[in-house]
Design an enzyme around this catalytic site. Structure first.
Site, PDB file in Angstrom:
ATOM      1  N   ASP A  43       0.830  -1.210   0.000  1.00 12.47           N
ATOM      2  CA  ASP A  43       0.000   0.000   0.000  1.00 12.47           C
ATOM      3  C   ASP A  43       0.866   1.261   0.000  1.00 12.47           C
ATOM      4  OD1 ASP A  43      -2.937   1.100   0.850  1.00 12.47           O
ATOM      5  OD2 ASP A  43      -1.392   2.231   1.900  1.00 12.47           O
ATOM      6  N   TYR A  48       2.507  10.129  -0.465  1.00 10.10           N
ATOM      7  CA  TYR A  48       3.653   9.622   0.311  1.00 10.10           C
ATOM      8  C   TYR A  48       4.977   9.957  -0.397  1.00 10.10           C
ATOM      9  CZ  TYR A  48       0.145   6.568   2.623  1.00 10.10           C
ATOM     10  OH  TYR A  48      -0.958   6.077   3.280  1.00 10.10           O
ATOM     11  N   LYS A  77      -3.075   5.755  -4.144  1.00  7.83           N
ATOM     12  CA  LYS A  77      -4.209   6.636  -3.802  1.00  7.83           C
ATOM     13  C   LYS A  77      -4.037   8.009  -4.440  1.00  7.83           C
ATOM     14  CE  LYS A  77      -3.910   4.578   0.821  1.00  7.83           C
ATOM     15  NZ  LYS A  77      -2.471   4.533   1.098  1.00  7.83           N
ATOM     16  N   HIS A 110      -8.028   9.247  -1.519  1.00  5.52           N
ATOM     17  CA  HIS A 110      -7.305   9.219  -0.234  1.00  5.52           C
ATOM     18  C   HIS A 110      -8.046   9.926   0.888  1.00  5.52           C
ATOM     19  CE1 HIS A 110      -2.906   9.054   1.365  1.00  5.52           C
ATOM     20  NE2 HIS A 110      -3.752   8.887   2.350  1.00  5.52           N
TER      21      HIS A 110
END
Ligand SMILES: NC(=O)c1ccc[n+]([C@@H]2O[C@H](COP(=O)([O-])OP(=O)(O)OC[C@H]3O[C@@H](n4cnc5c(N)ncnc54)[C@H](OP(=O)(O)O)[C@@H]3O)[C@@H](O)[C@H]2O)c1
Length: 288
Positions: A43, A48, A77, A110
């Site tokens: 994931d 990120y 996401k 997200h």
């Protein structure tokens, strides 16, 4: 690895590995080590900033014959400013390119802010085009999930939300089951908040089975039928966290864990003005 079948028939591993907050230079190695330890669900997210490194770890594991692309279940996401329909379509392509993949197994909105309906149209189109096997949402409270299901033709396969012993989401699980949306738990350990790893109740339960607190928590989520993501940069903890399929918590132990529920986030409330303000400011920072 135990699997869960989603509402569109796609099967996914019930336990996975998340890469949030792993330093950029450690991400590829961590993903490779996680796959080596047996994780097949990975994931990440565009916000990120480590989709590329995640893709590198995956590629190395496949090149070395540890796994195949078909065995893996890769998630990314879409963040808030990427949500308008056209932008979302571009962002999906970008994630695929950056990660070096032809398709993603799961793609999520997200955060429950911004043009989530535009994003969803783009995601449904990408799913029909075979680029996304499953699509879903994240951080939607049950009321918003129900509205979203009601106003779209295609319902989300997943809602990825915080679930841990401090925030058990028992009623939310009932709502999600009613609507056929699978819950996936982020921060199953609450990132250690409220001294989770030394909690005496969880430690005592673990002692009976020769298991650690982390293993008790993940096993509890498995028994509830929830998909869980655990994060660790340490190979020994990766191995520990996946070693949960050889014991079963008794009803009495599940009751003891139920009593720990504080029914509130260990982090933040997505509807709190301070939280929305923080996300908006962060979003603007990210854009600059
Ligand atoms: N959708 C969202 O908004 C959202 C938000 C947050 C997270 N997520 C996803 O969910 C994944 C997991 O959540 P998270 O990373 O926030 O938190 P988490 O998995 O609850 O906790 C991770 C922390 O626990 C430590 N840890 C892991 N296993 C341990 C063990 N067996 N014993 C002791 N300590 C242990 C890790 O340290 P070490 O690394 O040093 O071992 C790390 O500090 C993320 O990586 C991300 O993919 C999604």
């Amino acid at each position: 690895m135990r699997t869960i079948q989603l509402n569109n028939g796609v099967k996914m591993p019930q336990l996975g590995f998340g890469v949030y907050q792993i330093p950029l230079e450690e991400t590829a190695e961590a993903v490779y080590q996680a796959i080596k330890a047996g994780y097949r669900l990975i994931d990440t997210a565009s916000i990120y900033g480590n989709e590329k490194e995640t893709g590198e770890g995956i590629k190395r594991a496949i090149d070395e014959g540890l796994t195949t692309r078909e065995e893996l279940f890769v998630t990314s996401k879409l963040f808030i400013l990427q949500a308008p329909e056209e932008k979302a379509a571009e962002t999906i392509e970008q994630s695929l390119n950056v990660m070096g993949l032809d398709y993603l197994d799961l793609y999520l909105i997200h955060q429950p802010y911004g043009d989530v309906y535009g994003a969803w149209r783009a995601m449904v189109a990408a799913q029909k085009a075979g680029k996304l096997r499953a699509i879903g949402i994240s951080n939607f409270k049950s009321a918003k999930m129900i509205e979203f299901v009601g106003l779209n033709d295609v319902k989300p396969q997943i809602n990825q939300i915080e679930v841990n012993p401090w925030n058990q989401r028992i009623e939310d699980q009932e709502w999600h089951e009613k609507y056929g949306v699978q819950i996936e738990a982020w921060a199953p350990f609450a990132e250690g908040h409220h001294d989770l790893f030394t909690n005496p109740v969880l430690a005592e339960i673990g002692e009976q089975y020769g298991k650690s607190v982390g293993q008790v928590v993940l096993r509890w989520l498995m028994q509830r039928g929830i998909v869980a993501l655990a994060k660790s940069v340490r190979p020994e903890r990766m191995a520990e966290n996946i070693n949960i399929f050889d014991f079963e918590l008794s009803d009495a132990d599940v009751e003891k864990i139920s009593a720990l529920d504080r029914k509130e986030s260990a982090f933040f409330d997505h509807d709190a003005p301070q939280q929305v303000e923080w996300v908006m400011n962060r979003m603007l920072d990210t854009e600059n």
